[in-house]
Design a protein around this motif. Sequence first.
Motif, PDB file in Angstrom:
ATOM      1  N   GLY A 188       7.930  56.487 -37.284  1.00  0.00           N
ATOM      2  CA  GLY A 188       8.186  55.783 -38.549  1.00  0.00           C
ATOM      3  C   GLY A 188       9.650  55.424 -38.685  1.00  0.00           C
ATOM      4  N   VAL A 189      10.014  54.999 -39.889  1.00  0.00           N
ATOM      5  CA  VAL A 189      11.422  54.701 -40.183  1.00  0.00           C
ATOM      6  C   VAL A 189      11.830  55.516 -41.401  1.00  0.00           C
ATOM      7  CG1 VAL A 189      11.321  52.363 -39.257  1.00  0.00           C
ATOM      8  CG2 VAL A 189      10.885  52.730 -41.698  1.00  0.00           C
ATOM      9  N   ASN A 190      13.132  55.644 -41.583  1.00  0.00           N
ATOM     10  CA  ASN A 190      13.610  56.322 -42.777  1.00  0.00           C
ATOM     11  C   ASN A 190      13.194  55.535 -44.021  1.00  0.00           C
ATOM     12  OD1 ASN A 190      15.654  57.629 -40.743  1.00  0.00           O
ATOM     13  ND2 ASN A 190      15.786  58.758 -42.663  1.00  0.00           N
ATOM     14  N   LEU A 191      12.876  56.255 -45.068  1.00  0.00           N
ATOM     15  CA  LEU A 191      12.463  55.628 -46.325  1.00  0.00           C
ATOM     16  C   LEU A 191      13.466  54.569 -46.778  1.00  0.00           C
ATOM     17  CD1 LEU A 191      10.487  55.580 -48.684  1.00  0.00           C
ATOM     18  CD2 LEU A 191      11.690  57.545 -49.665  1.00  0.00           C
ATOM     19  N   THR A 192      14.747  54.812 -46.567  1.00  0.00           N
ATOM     20  CA  THR A 192      15.789  53.872 -47.001  1.00  0.00           C
ATOM     21  C   THR A 192      15.671  52.524 -46.287  1.00  0.00           C
ATOM     22  OG1 THR A 192      17.215  54.806 -45.310  1.00  0.00           O
ATOM     23  CG2 THR A 192      17.522  55.626 -47.547  1.00  0.00           C
ATOM     24  N   ARG A 193      15.027  52.521 -45.107  1.00  0.00           N
ATOM     25  CA  ARG A 193      14.947  51.274 -44.349  1.00  0.00           C
ATOM     26  C   ARG A 193      13.608  50.568 -44.529  1.00  0.00           C
ATOM     27  NH1 ARG A 193      16.957  52.776 -38.754  1.00  0.00           N
ATOM     28  NH2 ARG A 193      15.993  50.800 -38.248  1.00  0.00           N
ATOM     29  N   ALA A 194      12.710  51.171 -45.297  1.00  0.00           N
ATOM     30  CA  ALA A 194      11.384  50.586 -45.474  1.00  0.00           C
ATOM     31  C   ALA A 194      11.332  49.774 -46.764  1.00  0.00           C
ATOM     32  CB  ALA A 194      10.348  51.701 -45.538  1.00  0.00           C
ATOM     33  N   VAL A 195      10.526  48.718 -46.761  1.00  0.00           N
ATOM     34  CA  VAL A 195      10.211  48.013 -47.992  1.00  0.00           C
ATOM     35  C   VAL A 195       8.728  48.279 -48.253  1.00  0.00           C
ATOM     36  CG1 VAL A 195      10.156  45.798 -49.182  1.00  0.00           C
ATOM     37  CG2 VAL A 195      11.944  46.257 -47.496  1.00  0.00           C
ATOM     38  N   LEU A 196       8.480  49.167 -49.212  1.00  0.00           N
ATOM     39  CA  LEU A 196       7.114  49.662 -49.414  1.00  0.00           C
ATOM     40  C   LEU A 196       6.277  48.671 -50.207  1.00  0.00           C
ATOM     41  CD1 LEU A 196       8.009  53.344 -50.404  1.00  0.00           C
ATOM     42  CD2 LEU A 196       7.263  52.520 -48.156  1.00  0.00           C
ATOM     43  N   ALA A 221      15.341  71.884 -50.340  1.00  0.00           N
ATOM     44  CA  ALA A 221      16.732  72.106 -50.734  1.00  0.00           C
ATOM     45  C   ALA A 221      17.728  71.058 -50.237  1.00  0.00           C
ATOM     46  CB  ALA A 221      17.216  73.522 -50.353  1.00  0.00           C
ATOM     47  N   ASP A 222      17.259  70.051 -49.532  1.00  0.00           N
ATOM     48  CA  ASP A 222      18.138  68.903 -49.228  1.00  0.00           C
ATOM     49  C   ASP A 222      17.294  67.633 -49.211  1.00  0.00           C
ATOM     50  OD1 ASP A 222      20.511  67.525 -48.622  1.00  0.00           O
ATOM     51  OD2 ASP A 222      20.239  67.773 -46.464  1.00  0.00           O
ATOM     52  N   LEU A 223      16.323  67.593 -50.099  1.00  0.00           N
ATOM     53  CA  LEU A 223      15.407  66.458 -50.088  1.00  0.00           C
ATOM     54  C   LEU A 223      16.049  65.243 -50.747  1.00  0.00           C
ATOM     55  CD1 LEU A 223      12.542  65.760 -49.168  1.00  0.00           C
ATOM     56  CD2 LEU A 223      11.783  66.185 -51.511  1.00  0.00           C
ATOM     57  N   SER A 224      15.890  64.107 -50.117  1.00  0.00           N
ATOM     58  CA  SER A 224      16.336  62.828 -50.670  1.00  0.00           C
ATOM     59  C   SER A 224      15.656  61.751 -49.840  1.00  0.00           C
ATOM     60  CB  SER A 224      17.857  62.676 -50.559  1.00  0.00           C
ATOM     61  OG  SER A 224      18.215  62.431 -49.207  1.00  0.00           O
ATOM     62  N   GLU A 225      15.905  60.508 -50.184  1.00  0.00           N
ATOM     63  CA  GLU A 225      15.307  59.392 -49.436  1.00  0.00           C
ATOM     64  C   GLU A 225      15.711  59.421 -47.961  1.00  0.00           C
ATOM     65  OE1 GLU A 225      17.399  59.322 -51.934  1.00  0.00           O
ATOM     66  OE2 GLU A 225      18.920  57.736 -51.771  1.00  0.00           O
ATOM     67  N   PHE A 226      16.825  60.081 -47.646  1.00  0.00           N
ATOM     68  CA  PHE A 226      17.291  60.106 -46.252  1.00  0.00           C
ATOM     69  C   PHE A 226      16.473  61.068 -45.392  1.00  0.00           C
ATOM     70  CE2 PHE A 226      20.950  58.901 -48.841  1.00  0.00           C
ATOM     71  CZ  PHE A 226      21.227  57.663 -48.266  1.00  0.00           C
ATOM     72  N   ASN A 227      15.775  61.995 -46.029  1.00  0.00           N
ATOM     73  CA  ASN A 227      14.999  62.964 -45.262  1.00  0.00           C
ATOM     74  C   ASN A 227      13.494  62.763 -45.410  1.00  0.00           C
ATOM     75  OD1 ASN A 227      17.199  64.159 -44.041  1.00  0.00           O
ATOM     76  ND2 ASN A 227      17.564  65.527 -45.781  1.00  0.00           N
ATOM     77  N   VAL A 228      13.134  61.516 -45.693  1.00  0.00           N
ATOM     78  CA  VAL A 228      11.720  61.136 -45.707  1.00  0.00           C
ATOM     79  C   VAL A 228      11.552  59.998 -44.714  1.00  0.00           C
ATOM     80  CG1 VAL A 228       9.831  60.191 -47.091  1.00  0.00           C
ATOM     81  CG2 VAL A 228      11.482  61.766 -48.147  1.00  0.00           C
ATOM     82  N   VAL A 262      14.371  62.241 -55.313  1.00  0.00           N
ATOM     83  CA  VAL A 262      13.309  61.324 -54.895  1.00  0.00           C
ATOM     84  C   VAL A 262      12.972  60.350 -56.024  1.00  0.00           C
ATOM     85  CG1 VAL A 262      10.897  61.185 -54.168  1.00  0.00           C
ATOM     86  CG2 VAL A 262      12.377  62.979 -53.236  1.00  0.00           C
ATOM     87  N   LEU A 263      12.833  60.891 -57.234  1.00  0.00           N
ATOM     88  CA  LEU A 263      12.500  60.029 -58.382  1.00  0.00           C
ATOM     89  C   LEU A 263      13.580  58.967 -58.614  1.00  0.00           C
ATOM     90  CD1 LEU A 263      11.055  62.520 -61.037  1.00  0.00           C
ATOM     91  CD2 LEU A 263       9.820  61.150 -59.343  1.00  0.00           C
ATOM     92  N   ARG A 264      14.823  59.393 -58.486  1.00  0.00           N
ATOM     93  CA  ARG A 264      15.934  58.454 -58.699  1.00  0.00           C
ATOM     94  C   ARG A 264      15.841  57.278 -57.730  1.00  0.00           C
ATOM     95  NH1 ARG A 264      19.932  61.076 -56.776  1.00  0.00           N
ATOM     96  NH2 ARG A 264      20.105  62.526 -58.507  1.00  0.00           N
ATOM     97  N   TYR A 265      15.525  57.595 -56.491  1.00  0.00           N
ATOM     98  CA  TYR A 265      15.414  56.539 -55.479  1.00  0.00           C
ATOM     99  C   TYR A 265      14.306  55.545 -55.837  1.00  0.00           C
ATOM    100  CZ  TYR A 265      14.777  54.160 -51.064  1.00  0.00           C
ATOM    101  OH  TYR A 265      14.654  53.189 -50.119  1.00  0.00           O
ATOM    102  N   PHE A 266      13.150  56.060 -56.242  1.00  0.00           N
ATOM    103  CA  PHE A 266      12.026  55.175 -56.566  1.00  0.00           C
ATOM    104  C   PHE A 266      12.269  54.403 -57.870  1.00  0.00           C
ATOM    105  CE2 PHE A 266      10.003  57.501 -53.213  1.00  0.00           C
ATOM    106  CZ  PHE A 266       9.083  56.601 -52.684  1.00  0.00           C
ATOM    107  N   ARG A 267      13.053  55.002 -58.746  1.00  0.00           N
ATOM    108  CA  ARG A 267      13.385  54.295 -59.992  1.00  0.00           C
ATOM    109  C   ARG A 267      14.319  53.122 -59.682  1.00  0.00           C
ATOM    110  NH1 ARG A 267      14.703  58.519 -62.886  1.00  0.00           N
ATOM    111  NH2 ARG A 267      16.912  58.444 -62.364  1.00  0.00           N
ATOM    112  N   ARG A 268      15.361  53.377 -58.895  1.00  0.00           N
ATOM    113  CA  ARG A 268      16.354  52.335 -58.613  1.00  0.00           C
ATOM    114  C   ARG A 268      15.789  51.228 -57.746  1.00  0.00           C
ATOM    115  NH1 ARG A 268      21.601  55.969 -57.712  1.00  0.00           N
ATOM    116  NH2 ARG A 268      21.904  56.561 -59.886  1.00  0.00           N
ATOM    117  N   LYS A 269      15.044  51.623 -56.702  1.00  0.00           N
ATOM    118  CA  LYS A 269      14.604  50.607 -55.756  1.00  0.00           C
ATOM    119  C   LYS A 269      13.319  49.912 -56.195  1.00  0.00           C
ATOM    120  CE  LYS A 269      13.978  49.693 -50.845  1.00  0.00           C
ATOM    121  NZ  LYS A 269      14.267  50.203 -49.496  1.00  0.00           N
TER     122      LYS A 269
END
Length: 285
Positions: A188-196, A221-228, A262-269
């Motif tokens: 797969g690709v990092n979530l930051t590079r995907a257009v869902l 403990a280090d979850l963010s869009e970069f680790n999905v 995670v929520l912040r990322y989905f809210r902004r994008k």
Amino acid sequence: MPVPAEYVRSLHAYELNVLLALERLMRRYRWVPLEMLRSATNLSESELTYRLGRLIDMDMVRYEKVPYEGYALVFNGYDTLALHTLTRRGTVQALGSRIGVGKESEVYEAMGLGVVVLKFHRVGQRSFQAARIKRGYMPETRHWPWIFASASSAKMEYDALKRLHPAVSVPLPIDRNRHVVVMSFIPGVNLTRAVLEEPQEVLEEILQNVAGAYRLGVVHADLSEFNVMVDEAQCWLIDWPQWIETTHPNAREILRRDVENVLRYFRRKYGIEYPLDEAVARVIG
Ligand SMILES: Nc1ncnc2c1ncn2[C@@H]1O[C@H](COP(=O)(O)OP(=O)(O)O)[C@@H](O)[C@H]1O
Ligand SMILES: [Mg+2]
């Protein structure tokens, strides 16, 4: 490459012994004196200095004059020991190209039983202080060399993957040696590079996996869009060395921060409004 494959293959038995002796002695010495290496390896002084010279040329060992004369492994030397062991076990046949690099790791593709991923943990001197504050597993000793810090970090990640796979969508843990974790390759690709196309569904799936980990006693403990990571059909949670037990006194607070990221990322994008309390409640169940 962390170290050219032919160096690992062509390493002389004496050179391997010197690397192993350095590894052991670095528990006690930041810079290992020549005399200690001599008694540990049983090599003559001329043989030993010749082998050390070659290891220094291959950038596996460093020599320092201050604060006193001594030798120490550098990352390439430690990488070589791990690759040597993983190759002997048959876990790895050939190292491929680098597919990721972070603050505290380098990630490579490799050939094992099919394509695998090698994550070289690099808890370096610079991040040492921060890492000690953030993570529980750093003993309070003054001398805690990066090789052992990196190996602990790899062990933490491997333990998490073992505990979580397959109930939670994480890479399959295959093997670990020293500071290197071998795991399945995620296509797969990092979530930051995907257009869902279906962001709401992906967000739900991420929260389900966070909930699955929580049920097994683990907070990332280090979850963010970069680790999905995602592909068309699935998402994966990666990068687990700093995980904590759900019984940790700050577990709730740290879980909340993970979910909030995670929520912040989905809210902004994607403009998805998902109340934090609701999401946390979903995870805790
Ligand atoms: N199992 C894997 N399969 C494919 N790519 C991976 C895998 N693990 C890590 N990567 C890639 O390497 C990058 C860094 O890995 P990560 O585990 O997040 O380490 P770091 O601590 O350096 O952030 C990831 O963002 C991803 O692109
Ligand atoms: Mg990461």
